[in-house]
Scaffold this motif. Sequence first.
Motif, PDB file in Angstrom:
ATOM      1  N   ARG A  75       0.813  -1.208   0.000  1.00 60.73           N
ATOM      2  CA  ARG A  75       0.000   0.000   0.000  1.00 60.73           C
ATOM      3  C   ARG A  75       0.852   1.266   0.000  1.00 60.73           C
ATOM      4  NH1 ARG A  75      -4.891  -0.423  -1.412  1.00 60.73           N
ATOM      5  NH2 ARG A  75      -5.753   1.062   0.063  1.00 60.73           N
ATOM      6  N   ILE A  76       2.138   1.108   0.213  1.00 58.96           N
ATOM      7  CA  ILE A  76       3.010   2.280   0.275  1.00 58.96           C
ATOM      8  C   ILE A  76       3.208   2.842  -1.121  1.00 58.96           C
ATOM      9  CG2 ILE A  76       5.341   3.089   0.784  1.00 58.96           C
ATOM     10  CD1 ILE A  76       5.380   1.153   3.127  1.00 58.96           C
ATOM     11  N   GLN A  77       2.850   4.119  -1.281  1.00 60.49           N
ATOM     12  CA  GLN A  77       2.943   4.739  -2.597  1.00 60.49           C
ATOM     13  C   GLN A  77       4.325   5.295  -2.857  1.00 60.49           C
ATOM     14  OE1 GLN A  77       1.160   4.956  -5.164  1.00 60.49           O
ATOM     15  NE2 GLN A  77      -0.725   4.015  -4.452  1.00 60.49           N
ATOM     16  N   SER A  78       4.862   5.970  -1.861  1.00 59.46           N
ATOM     17  CA  SER A  78       6.169   6.558  -2.092  1.00 59.46           C
ATOM     18  C   SER A  78       6.926   6.688  -0.787  1.00 59.46           C
ATOM     19  CB  SER A  78       6.035   7.917  -2.763  1.00 59.46           C
ATOM     20  OG  SER A  78       5.517   8.849  -1.846  1.00 59.46           O
ATOM     21  N   ILE A  79       8.234   6.668  -0.914  1.00 55.82           N
ATOM     22  CA  ILE A  79       9.112   6.827   0.229  1.00 55.82           C
ATOM     23  C   ILE A  79      10.007   8.018  -0.060  1.00 55.82           C
ATOM     24  CG2 ILE A  79      10.882   5.726   1.625  1.00 55.82           C
ATOM     25  CD1 ILE A  79       9.843   3.050   0.533  1.00 55.82           C
ATOM     26  N   ASP A  80       9.876   9.051   0.742  1.00 59.36           N
ATOM     27  CA  ASP A  80      10.729  10.222   0.546  1.00 59.36           C
ATOM     28  C   ASP A  80      11.820  10.232   1.604  1.00 59.36           C
ATOM     29  OD1 ASP A  80       9.072  10.884  -1.463  1.00 59.36           O
ATOM     30  OD2 ASP A  80       8.022  12.476  -0.387  1.00 59.36           O
ATOM     31  N   LEU A  81      13.043  10.493   1.171  1.00 61.56           N
ATOM     32  CA  LEU A  81      14.168  10.529   2.107  1.00 61.56           C
ATOM     33  C   LEU A  81      14.660  11.966   2.246  1.00 61.56           C
ATOM     34  CD1 LEU A  81      16.195   7.494   0.749  1.00 61.56           C
ATOM     35  CD2 LEU A  81      14.407   7.503   2.477  1.00 61.56           C
ATOM     36  N   THR A  82      14.906  12.379   3.478  1.00 63.34           N
ATOM     37  CA  THR A  82      15.458  13.705   3.720  1.00 63.34           C
ATOM     38  C   THR A  82      16.622  13.573   4.685  1.00 63.34           C
ATOM     39  OG1 THR A  82      13.164  14.408   3.740  1.00 63.34           O
ATOM     40  CG2 THR A  82      14.800  16.077   4.240  1.00 63.34           C
ATOM     41  N   GLU A  83      17.701  14.294   4.392  1.00 62.80           N
ATOM     42  CA  GLU A  83      18.815  14.320   5.329  1.00 62.80           C
ATOM     43  C   GLU A  83      19.046  15.750   5.754  1.00 62.80           C
ATOM     44  OE1 GLU A  83      22.392  12.364   3.798  1.00 62.80           O
ATOM     45  OE2 GLU A  83      21.063  11.303   2.432  1.00 62.80           O
ATOM     46  N   GLY A  84      18.712  16.078   6.997  1.00 61.28           N
ATOM     47  CA  GLY A  84      19.037  17.393   7.530  1.00 61.28           C
ATOM     48  C   GLY A  84      20.488  17.389   7.969  1.00 61.28           C
ATOM     49  N   ILE A  85      20.922  18.521   8.509  1.00 58.39           N
ATOM     50  CA  ILE A  85      22.325  18.619   8.914  1.00 58.39           C
ATOM     51  C   ILE A  85      22.652  17.569   9.971  1.00 58.39           C
ATOM     52  CG2 ILE A  85      24.075  20.130   9.896  1.00 58.39           C
ATOM     53  CD1 ILE A  85      22.419  22.471   8.848  1.00 58.39           C
ATOM     54  N   LEU A  86      21.780  17.474  10.980  1.00 55.53           N
ATOM     55  CA  LEU A  86      22.039  16.513  12.060  1.00 55.53           C
ATOM     56  C   LEU A  86      22.105  15.092  11.528  1.00 55.53           C
ATOM     57  CD1 LEU A  86      20.036  17.661  15.181  1.00 55.53           C
ATOM     58  CD2 LEU A  86      22.462  17.157  15.019  1.00 55.53           C
ATOM     59  N   VAL A 115       9.476  -2.777   0.055  1.00 55.37           N
ATOM     60  CA  VAL A 115       8.328  -2.221  -0.657  1.00 55.37           C
ATOM     61  C   VAL A 115       8.377  -2.613  -2.130  1.00 55.37           C
ATOM     62  CG1 VAL A 115       7.196  -0.082  -1.391  1.00 55.37           C
ATOM     63  CG2 VAL A 115       8.026  -0.319   0.941  1.00 55.37           C
ATOM     64  N   ALA A 116       9.575  -2.491  -2.709  1.00 59.62           N
ATOM     65  CA  ALA A 116       9.719  -2.856  -4.123  1.00 59.62           C
ATOM     66  C   ALA A 116       9.374  -4.323  -4.324  1.00 59.62           C
ATOM     67  CB  ALA A 116      11.139  -2.568  -4.597  1.00 59.62           C
ATOM     68  N   ALA A 117       9.819  -5.157  -3.397  1.00 54.47           N
ATOM     69  CA  ALA A 117       9.563  -6.590  -3.508  1.00 54.47           C
ATOM     70  C   ALA A 117       8.071  -6.879  -3.409  1.00 54.47           C
ATOM     71  CB  ALA A 117      10.328  -7.334  -2.425  1.00 54.47           C
ATOM     72  N   ALA A 118       7.419  -6.220  -2.462  1.00 56.15           N
ATOM     73  CA  ALA A 118       5.990  -6.468  -2.264  1.00 56.15           C
ATOM     74  C   ALA A 118       5.185  -6.019  -3.471  1.00 56.15           C
ATOM     75  CB  ALA A 118       5.507  -5.730  -1.011  1.00 56.15           C
ATOM     76  N   THR A 148       6.380  -5.548  -6.833  1.00 62.08           N
ATOM     77  CA  THR A 148       6.663  -6.126  -8.140  1.00 62.08           C
ATOM     78  C   THR A 148       7.007  -7.598  -8.085  1.00 62.08           C
ATOM     79  OG1 THR A 148       8.972  -5.531  -7.894  1.00 62.08           O
ATOM     80  CG2 THR A 148       7.554  -3.949  -9.029  1.00 62.08           C
ATOM     81  N   GLY A 149       7.293  -8.075  -6.894  1.00 61.00           N
ATOM     82  CA  GLY A 149       7.640  -9.480  -6.798  1.00 61.00           C
ATOM     83  C   GLY A 149       9.130  -9.728  -6.889  1.00 61.00           C
ATOM     84  N   ASP A 150       9.856  -8.832  -7.567  1.00 62.10           N
ATOM     85  CA  ASP A 150      11.305  -9.017  -7.562  1.00 62.10           C
ATOM     86  C   ASP A 150      11.920  -8.049  -6.550  1.00 62.10           C
ATOM     87  OD1 ASP A 150      12.502  -6.544  -9.001  1.00 62.10           O
ATOM     88  OD2 ASP A 150      10.816  -7.170 -10.263  1.00 62.10           O
ATOM     89  N   SER A 151      12.963  -8.507  -5.910  1.00 60.50           N
ATOM     90  CA  SER A 151      13.488  -7.741  -4.794  1.00 60.50           C
ATOM     91  C   SER A 151      14.554  -6.746  -5.230  1.00 60.50           C
ATOM     92  CB  SER A 151      14.080  -8.681  -3.735  1.00 60.50           C
ATOM     93  OG  SER A 151      15.210  -9.314  -4.280  1.00 60.50           O
ATOM     94  N   GLU A 152      14.735  -6.630  -6.539  1.00 61.97           N
ATOM     95  CA  GLU A 152      15.756  -5.699  -7.003  1.00 61.97           C
ATOM     96  C   GLU A 152      15.267  -4.270  -6.789  1.00 61.97           C
ATOM     97  OE1 GLU A 152      17.136  -3.599 -10.999  1.00 61.97           O
ATOM     98  OE2 GLU A 152      15.444  -4.948 -10.931  1.00 61.97           O
ATOM     99  N   VAL A 153      15.941  -3.559  -5.926  1.00 63.75           N
ATOM    100  CA  VAL A 153      15.515  -2.189  -5.658  1.00 63.75           C
ATOM    101  C   VAL A 153      16.024  -1.307  -6.781  1.00 63.75           C
ATOM    102  CG1 VAL A 153      17.533  -1.521  -4.303  1.00 63.75           C
ATOM    103  CG2 VAL A 153      15.359  -0.375  -3.938  1.00 63.75           C
ATOM    104  N   ALA A 154      15.169  -0.364  -7.170  1.00 68.94           N
ATOM    105  CA  ALA A 154      15.557   0.534  -8.247  1.00 68.94           C
ATOM    106  C   ALA A 154      16.872   1.204  -7.889  1.00 68.94           C
ATOM    107  CB  ALA A 154      14.469   1.582  -8.440  1.00 68.94           C
ATOM    108  N   ASN A 155      17.827   1.058  -8.754  1.00 68.19           N
ATOM    109  CA  ASN A 155      19.133   1.605  -8.413  1.00 68.19           C
ATOM    110  C   ASN A 155      19.288   2.987  -9.025  1.00 68.19           C
ATOM    111  OD1 ASN A 155      21.465   1.462  -7.026  1.00 68.19           O
ATOM    112  ND2 ASN A 155      22.126  -0.485  -7.934  1.00 68.19           N
TER     113      ASN A 155
END
Lengths: 483, 159
Positions: free
Chosen positions: A94-105, A146-149, A151-158
């Motif tokens: 059900r996860i549509q998107s994963i956003d990553l943020t890196e602050g200074i800390l 999430v990618a595995a769930a 598409t079925g293949d566990s290859e994460v988009a590189n």
Amino acid sequence: MSEPKRLHPIASVINTGKRLKNLFIPLAAIFFSGGREGKESLLITLGIAFVVVLFTFISGLISWLKYTYRFENNELRIEYGIFIRKKRYIPFERIQSIDLTEGILQQLFGLVKVQIETAGSSGDEEAEAVLSAINKAEAKLIQEYVAAAKTGDSEVANHQVAKPIFKITTPELLLLSLTSGGIGVVISALFALLSQFDDFIPFKKIFGGLENWAVHNLILIAIIVFIGFFLAWLIALVMTMLKYANFTVVKTKKDFVISQGLLEKKQIIIPLNRIQAIRISENPIRQLLGYGTVYVESAGGSIENKDGANVILLPIMKVKELSAIIGPYLPEFHFTTSFTPVPKRALRRYIFRSWFIPVPVAVAAIFFFKIWGLFSLLLIGLFTFWAILKYQTAGWSLDGQQLTLRFQTTNRTTVFMKKNKIQSLEIRESYFQRNKELGTIEAYVKSGLGGAGGTVVDMEKSEVEKIFGWYSKEQKNREAARG
Amino acid sequence: MQTEPQKRISVSALKVWRISGVIKAAIEWAIAVTAIIIIHIFNGPLWVSVILIAIAIILTYLHIFLFPSIRWKRWRYEVREEEIDTLEGIFIISRTLVPMVRVQHVDTVQGPILRKYKLASVIVHTAATAHEIPALEESEAEELRFYISKLARVAEDDV
């Protein structure tokens, strides 16, 4: 799949810091208002402030202790809350998107903030999760699950391997920062801050005696104001540059992956099948230079994260080159640059409409200020010029399954919409439009939780009806039956 | 415009709109009277009061008589198998097309005045917009809601 885990301890520092920041203004208010009467009240307010801050620290620590996440049964399971325990289980698919943020800390400790968004169809903020600081390896693990769930293949988009379709260059970054409206934000923030302290700082006392002085030093004051504006502009410039530095867009099989930022690194993923429309926005300065910003209207997003809805795909690019840059990656869109303009007789209506505000103002100004009021005629000139610009911008294009509308408010906006993503279409005519056989068209697409779209005023009536017929399914069926 | 929608909304809508027009007019009169009293207290000029009363009279006429009848005469709708088509407006006539595939859900709502006349409004929601068909007979509204939600379910969803 895994044991319950806590976030990195830095998360508690970040959260506590955030809460303290929110407390700053109320605390300052207590300080300034209570502090004046005497020593005792000062002590009491200091005491209150101390207790509040201490409480914030402790609750920050405990809430970190109580916050756990784990992967189980193809779900991300989060449990948190001090008094009221809350459990949130989000199935991976059900996860549509994963956003990553890196602050200074986060960057200092090699961590990353993960924002997880689900379809958001219900629209409440409960539909998402934020892990404010976890290991990069952990974040990658979530992406893989999430990618595995899905598409079925566990290859994460590189994302690193694929060739970027857009990478901001230094001149572009400079141009972007120079032409952004960021200065307005800084100035209004400055005013907001000043007005916060308006009650506490006795401006009148400070400046009251200065009136006389001020009259004699107008030039000095003008210089100070100018320097102030210049500084604000400089701050805005730097802020924009930091935000958009290293802006890179990569296309993977099913997504656009956007990374940006220097001090705070951000990674946003836009699934291609969630794209509702593409929008070009050109503010007046950029319009003059032939540059614009490209947005993606996406169906994702939630109340907490409004930015999820319209994401900047290309922060700055030559409008002419749009088709060359992203055309190959969005084959279903035609990035046309030729538009059918609105008819000549619409120009009078555009100009007339623009006079609603400046003409009464000018009349009043001339009435009250006599000869000096004539300066207000400049205002009419300016509005008329703007109306002509609007008239020239207004246009539309119908291209197979795509409707493109172009119009000008402050910015010149072009919206590319596919027929099957248009939520509803409205055509309008006022009494005066009807006499001139003109009409207005408005199309809506879904954007985040609400709508977005475009409006073109005073089009040829027959053309308005043509677009209406194009959108209507029944109309087509009927025509087919007839012919 | 081409093949406009044909179905009208309930005649009782006229009554309902007139009643809500009366309420609007009452509020406007209250504001006007308050303003006149204040002007009187501060010895303001008489012509302002006269203009205020004139405006209140005109607004009363518009809200209770003219607007409801124009609005009712204009209102047309049609729910077809693949789309919902509405036509409305007093000064600005607007026609809206909502494809069935885009319909997310349908509500019927009923305020106290509508209930008294056994009427209900149908509100059709898409992912981006909401469209109201006001003041239908209760039974008709109910039927329409079922009909739309049935058709909308048939259409596949690719938002």
